[in-house]
Design a protein around this motif. Structure first.
Motif, PDB file in Angstrom:
ATOM      1  N   GLN A  26       0.814  -1.213   0.000  1.00  0.00           N
ATOM      2  CA  GLN A  26       0.000   0.000   0.000  1.00  0.00           C
ATOM      3  C   GLN A  26       0.854   1.271   0.000  1.00  0.00           C
ATOM      4  O   GLN A  26       0.323   2.372   0.076  1.00  0.00           O
ATOM      5  CB  GLN A  26      -0.904   0.025   1.237  1.00  0.00           C
ATOM      6  N   THR A  27       2.149   1.132  -0.095  1.00  0.00           N
ATOM      7  CA  THR A  27       3.079   2.240   0.151  1.00  0.00           C
ATOM      8  C   THR A  27       3.504   2.952  -1.133  1.00  0.00           C
ATOM      9  O   THR A  27       3.902   2.314  -2.101  1.00  0.00           O
ATOM     10  CB  THR A  27       4.331   1.706   0.892  1.00  0.00           C
ATOM     11  N   ASP A  28       3.435   4.285  -1.100  1.00  0.00           N
ATOM     12  CA  ASP A  28       3.962   5.099  -2.200  1.00  0.00           C
ATOM     13  C   ASP A  28       5.421   5.473  -1.964  1.00  0.00           C
ATOM     14  O   ASP A  28       6.205   5.584  -2.918  1.00  0.00           O
ATOM     15  CB  ASP A  28       3.130   6.381  -2.366  1.00  0.00           C
ATOM     16  N   ALA A  29       5.768   5.699  -0.711  1.00  0.00           N
ATOM     17  CA  ALA A  29       7.151   6.045  -0.359  1.00  0.00           C
ATOM     18  C   ALA A  29       7.510   5.374   0.956  1.00  0.00           C
ATOM     19  O   ALA A  29       6.821   5.569   1.967  1.00  0.00           O
ATOM     20  CB  ALA A  29       7.331   7.555  -0.251  1.00  0.00           C
ATOM     21  N   LEU A  30       8.577   4.587   0.930  1.00  0.00           N
ATOM     22  CA  LEU A  30       9.075   3.914   2.122  1.00  0.00           C
ATOM     23  C   LEU A  30      10.299   4.672   2.622  1.00  0.00           C
ATOM     24  O   LEU A  30      11.316   4.751   1.929  1.00  0.00           O
ATOM     25  CB  LEU A  30       9.451   2.468   1.803  1.00  0.00           C
ATOM     26  N   VAL A  31      10.205   5.233   3.831  1.00  0.00           N
ATOM     27  CA  VAL A  31      11.316   5.965   4.437  1.00  0.00           C
ATOM     28  C   VAL A  31      11.933   5.084   5.511  1.00  0.00           C
ATOM     29  O   VAL A  31      11.248   4.654   6.448  1.00  0.00           O
ATOM     30  CB  VAL A  31      10.845   7.292   5.053  1.00  0.00           C
ATOM     31  N   MET A  32      13.229   4.813   5.391  1.00  0.00           N
ATOM     32  CA  MET A  32      13.912   3.942   6.338  1.00  0.00           C
ATOM     33  C   MET A  32      14.843   4.760   7.240  1.00  0.00           C
ATOM     34  O   MET A  32      15.708   5.492   6.768  1.00  0.00           O
ATOM     35  CB  MET A  32      14.699   2.865   5.587  1.00  0.00           C
ATOM     36  N   ILE A  33      14.623   4.643   8.555  1.00  0.00           N
ATOM     37  CA  ILE A  33      15.442   5.363   9.542  1.00  0.00           C
ATOM     38  C   ILE A  33      15.855   4.364  10.617  1.00  0.00           C
ATOM     39  O   ILE A  33      15.725   4.608  11.811  1.00  0.00           O
ATOM     40  CB  ILE A  33      14.685   6.559  10.157  1.00  0.00           C
ATOM     41  N   LEU A  34      16.355   3.230  10.170  1.00  0.00           N
ATOM     42  CA  LEU A  34      16.720   2.160  11.100  1.00  0.00           C
ATOM     43  C   LEU A  34      18.144   2.315  11.612  1.00  0.00           C
ATOM     44  O   LEU A  34      19.027   2.785  10.892  1.00  0.00           O
ATOM     45  CB  LEU A  34      16.580   0.805  10.403  1.00  0.00           C
ATOM     46  N   PRO A  35      18.403   1.908  12.847  1.00  0.00           N
ATOM     47  CA  PRO A  35      19.774   1.917  13.367  1.00  0.00           C
ATOM     48  C   PRO A  35      20.569   0.768  12.757  1.00  0.00           C
ATOM     49  O   PRO A  35      20.006  -0.171  12.195  1.00  0.00           O
ATOM     50  CB  PRO A  35      19.575   1.707  14.873  1.00  0.00           C
ATOM     51  N   GLY A  36      21.875   0.855  12.875  1.00  0.00           N
ATOM     52  CA  GLY A  36      22.738  -0.208  12.375  1.00  0.00           C
ATOM     53  C   GLY A  36      22.963  -1.272  13.426  1.00  0.00           C
ATOM     54  O   GLY A  36      23.540  -1.001  14.478  1.00  0.00           O
ATOM     55  N   SER A  37      22.478  -2.471  13.180  1.00  0.00           N
ATOM     56  CA  SER A  37      22.684  -3.585  14.099  1.00  0.00           C
ATOM     57  C   SER A  37      22.518  -4.884  13.327  1.00  0.00           C
ATOM     58  O   SER A  37      22.071  -4.887  12.178  1.00  0.00           O
ATOM     59  CB  SER A  37      21.686  -3.531  15.268  1.00  0.00           C
ATOM     60  N   GLU A  38      22.868  -5.975  13.957  1.00  0.00           N
ATOM     61  CA  GLU A  38      22.735  -7.278  13.298  1.00  0.00           C
ATOM     62  C   GLU A  38      21.270  -7.572  12.963  1.00  0.00           C
ATOM     63  O   GLU A  38      20.972  -8.197  11.949  1.00  0.00           O
ATOM     64  CB  GLU A  38      23.309  -8.368  14.209  1.00  0.00           C
ATOM     65  N   SER A  39      20.363  -7.094  13.816  1.00  0.00           N
ATOM     66  CA  SER A  39      18.935  -7.385  13.609  1.00  0.00           C
ATOM     67  C   SER A  39      18.340  -6.592  12.448  1.00  0.00           C
ATOM     68  O   SER A  39      17.267  -6.940  11.949  1.00  0.00           O
ATOM     69  CB  SER A  39      18.148  -7.083  14.884  1.00  0.00           C
TER      70      SER A  39
END
Length: 345
Positions: free
Chosen positions: A230-243
């Motif tokens: 359903q997404t027009d724009a996916l914004v990713m603000i994830l931290p850097g980790s193994e998970s």
């Protein structure tokens, strides 16, 4: 008071801090406590005066001078790997590190003692990263990058101007009525979301725990298969980790609509870059605007340089911590009082 008598609700970091003040073997001499601050950014050092500490500048790219190796407090910003490793070995009295980065992976990997409290610069980059993200989204919708390419060729991009369909369902051309999904719904997302909704976007979030945050519905990751289509724009603000490594993989990219854009201002490790290049080359998504990459600077051999509809931003979203002095002073005051610090890792 004995450490064993501290209230049970005291956190581990508070107990470590209390211990450092009360243990005769490690007690801090607050009359001569040294705080090292980096010269890699301009700080209003006078605003940090008045505490029972002495303030000392240091070069973040060079070894710590011998006369500063007895420092108890270290403020870091853009330190080199060698500098941090040197500090971890030679700052034997260190009790607290205040990183000005939102994610202090460099500090955590340097080898400091587990007894050293580490606090982050979370909150110092919210506005700058949110602003940059908004710019990347507008660029994706309005295609300023293509306009510039045609300008350099001295060609008129007629397909980008003149009469245009209003909010077409098969393209991302405006924030109005756009469905924006923010993956990694923390402080930056909370700063960004009101700007998106002001332009008419519908905003949803993904985080480790579900709930409503300041009017925005936030879902757990198990809802991704339902939300991505359903997404027009996916914004990713994830931290850097193994998970979070390669969480946007080929399988999840295929769930996005063909017109959807991916914007990443979190950590480059969260995207499978080969899978993204494949999706762009096959026209399976509309485009991508990336501010972070697995290897920086981006190698010349990377497929991302020539992938269609991809905007390369050179890790420019943050890089300018705002109000750092206020955070340092707040934590310094609490550190000297033996109280819980803000943004403890």
């Amino acid at each position: 008071m004995l450490l064993s008598k501290l209230p049970r609700n005291f956190t581990t970091s508070t107990r470590r801090l209390y211990s450092s003040f009360t243990n005769p073997g490690t007690a801090l001499n607050r009359n001569s406590m040294k705080l090292l601050y980096p010269t890699s950014l301009k700080l209003d050092v006078k605003s940090l005066e008045g505490f029972s500490t002495s303030l000392h500048p240091y070069d973040v790219k060079a070894p710590i001078p011998d006369d500063l190796t007895d420092a108890e407090i270290l403020v870091t910003w853009t330190n080199s790997t060698d500098n941090l490793k040197d500090a971890a070995k030679r700052l034997t009295k260190l009790r607290w590190i205040q990183s000005l980065a939102a994610g202090p992976n460099d500090v955590l990997a340097a080898g400091f003692s587990k007894d050293v409290i580490v606090t982050t610069g979370s909150g110092l980059h919210d506005r700058t990263v949110a602003e940059h993200t908004l710019g990347l989204l507008l660029n994706a919708a309005r295609r300023f990058d293509q306009m510039r390419e045609f300008q350099l060729q001295k060609k008129w991009p007629a397909h980008l101007g003149g009469p245009q369909p209003d909010r077409p369902k098969d393209r991302f051309t405006t924030l109005r009525d756009a469905k924006v999904l923010i993956w990694g719904y923390g402080n930056i997302a909370k700063t960004l979301a009101p700007h998106l909704t002001a332009w008419g976007a519908s905003v949803k979030g993904i985080a480790r725990s579900a709930g409503v945050r300041e009017g925005v519905e936030v879902y757990a990751e198990d809802k991704l298969p339902e939300l991505l289509p359903q997404t027009d724009a996916l914004v990713m603000i994830l931290p850097g980790s193994e998970s979070t490594k390669d969480v946007l993989n080929a399988e999840r990219l295929k769930l996005l609509p063909k017109h959807a854009w991916v914007v990443n201002v979190g950590r480059g490790t969260s995207i499978d870059e080969d899978a993204l290049a494949d999706a762009l080359e096959k026209g399976e998504i509309g485009g991508a605007a990336l501010d972070v990459f697995k290897t920086e600077p981006l190698p010349e051999s990377s497929r991302l340089w020539t992938a269609p509809n991809l905007i390369v931003s050179p890790h420019a979203a943050g890089g300018r911590p705002q109000d750092a002095e206020a955070l340092i002073a707040y934590n310094l005051r609490r550190f000297l009082a033996g109280q819980e610090l803000k943004n403890v890792v």
